[in-house]
Enzyme design. Sequence first.
Site, PDB file in Angstrom:
ATOM      1  N   CYS A 104       0.758  -1.227   0.020  1.00 39.96           N
ATOM      2  CA  CYS A 104      -0.125  -0.027  -0.050  1.00 39.96           C
ATOM      3  C   CYS A 104       1.081   1.303   0.044  1.00 39.96           C
ATOM      4  CB  CYS A 104      -0.795  -0.072   1.204  1.00 39.96           C
ATOM      5  SG  CYS A 104      -1.936   1.622   1.284  1.00 39.96           S
ATOM      6  N   ASN A 148      -1.694  -9.916  -9.070  1.00 42.68           N
ATOM      7  CA  ASN A 148      -2.753  -8.970  -8.626  1.00 42.68           C
ATOM      8  C   ASN A 148      -2.336  -7.705  -9.592  1.00 42.68           C
ATOM      9  OD1 ASN A 148      -2.909  -6.424  -6.412  1.00 42.68           O
ATOM     10  ND2 ASN A 148      -4.890  -7.286  -7.301  1.00 42.68           N
ATOM     11  N   GLY A 170      -9.317  -6.858  -7.723  1.00 43.35           N
ATOM     12  CA  GLY A 170      -9.713  -5.871  -7.124  1.00 43.35           C
ATOM     13  C   GLY A 170     -10.883  -5.114  -7.396  1.00 43.35           C
TER      14      GLY A 170
END
Length: 348
Positions: free
Chosen positions: A102, A213, A235
């Site tokens: 993040c 991802n 996501g």
Amino acid sequence: MIVTTPAKLYAAKTFSIAPMLDWTDRHCRFLHRLLTRHTLLYTEMVVADAAIHGKRDRLLGFSEQEHPVALQLGGSDPLKLAEAAKIGESFGYDEINLNVGCPSDRVQSGAFGACLMLTPQLVADCVAAMKQAVNIPVTVKCRIGVDDQDQEVALSELSRMVIAEGADALWVHARKAWLQGLSPKENRDIPPLDYDRVYRLKQDYAQHFVGINGGITSMEATALHLQHTDGVMMGRTAYHTPMVLREVDRLVYGDETAPMPMEDVLDVMCDYADRHIANGGRLAHVARHMVGLFQGQAGSRRWRQVLSTDATRNDADSKIIRKAYQVMCETAAEVEENNAARAEQAAE
């Protein structure tokens, strides 16, 4: 409801929904579980200090129906992360995941998240501490690099160190994160995707789970990535168009059981929402995750309108969900009737 035991969590190809701040809360996960029996669900990131000192039931509580579900932790102190992981295990989570990806201002100020890509030995120490504290899988979600790092070197070094300390899986967002110069939103789109880098990582670690991802928007893309990796993490597409999740059990897990009829999904969500309201919550807490449920279907605009406006009222309850569905169906019927009439006129 299928509960996946830790021993089987990564025994085959895996599909998961990415941990997303402000989105993948317990209400969102409850909805997603109704759409897919097997998908691995993730919490929003919970900072280790919050798990230790905060209101645990609010931060960590979840419904038994959500299994398999993983707790994602944020932090950089091995001892605190170990304690938070142990708390997560006591709550019944199936996995503990460490956030090393993040790029938000919040995590940068705390020197964790994507910042940890710069200190792979510290990440390894965190993994080792958590592995010693719990008996469930400990995994890492990372980027391929940050800022001016050589992504070949950075990802290989991090992977080697955390695998050596027993990390059970690596989930890799196939983009760099730019801690300087890009906002968290821009970091989701601007840095170019490099799927091949993740594929090469899997080749280097053939005996270890490597999932991918970033920018995955369809089941067709999922199938392609699963030819090169062990798992796919979806996501924003899973959140904004959750109907895609109804295909996962068959296409990824080979489960031919028919998905729950959507009328039944809505009935369960209505009961769930009313229980939440009875416990002091609001309909909007639940309904906001349902806005995209019928995206692309006839009448879906009216569904979104009703949920987005009426569900925010202080006295709103599950009747609003049923009203939104009724209005959508009526609108869809009108569209079908008008289309039929035009086709008939054209044929005359």
